[in-house]
Design a protein around this motif. Sequence first.
Motif: not given
Length: 193
Positions: A13-15, A42
Amino acid sequence: MSLLVPVILGSVRSERQGIKAANFIIAKLRERGHEPVLVDPMELDLPLLDKMYKEYPRGEAPEKLERLADLYRRADGFMIVSAEYNQSIPAALKNTLDYFLEEYFYRPSSIVCYSAGRFGGVRAAIALRPVLAEMGMSSLPSVLAIPSIGKSLQEDGTSNEPWIDRSAVKFLDEFEWYATALKAKRDADGVPQ
């Protein structure tokens, strides 16, 4: 004895908050003289599983899978860092794990789980245990559960809660015992064929 320990992170996830937990356990392993290696889905950017590593003809697997296979064959044990998504594990973690099988055999795994809430991802750990056992890297009894990860750990993995550091001591003592014992057995007798 220094141990080689892949730390397999489960979130893309991005955060994502899991990188904090991975950084925490990597720092604790280094403090004990071990060699942790972050396995970050990632960075790997693996597609959804189509072919396992072993299903490629020898020498034809993608280079990133060859690197991971080499790391896993040399590993003394695995640290699995998992969030809890809907009472289970993240899809990115399951996908990353599923690319391999024999490379995990006869090595212990320990689970570091986390969540934004109070339960610290323990339901993910429960869901993960049978998966790890099926893959031949049975998870050890202790789990390091980190609740309220947004407040509990800093970006670099430093703990804001002294109890987390204390809990990591027993957790890593257990991991070292099993990893050292299984390494000695593999070195002395190999593994069942």
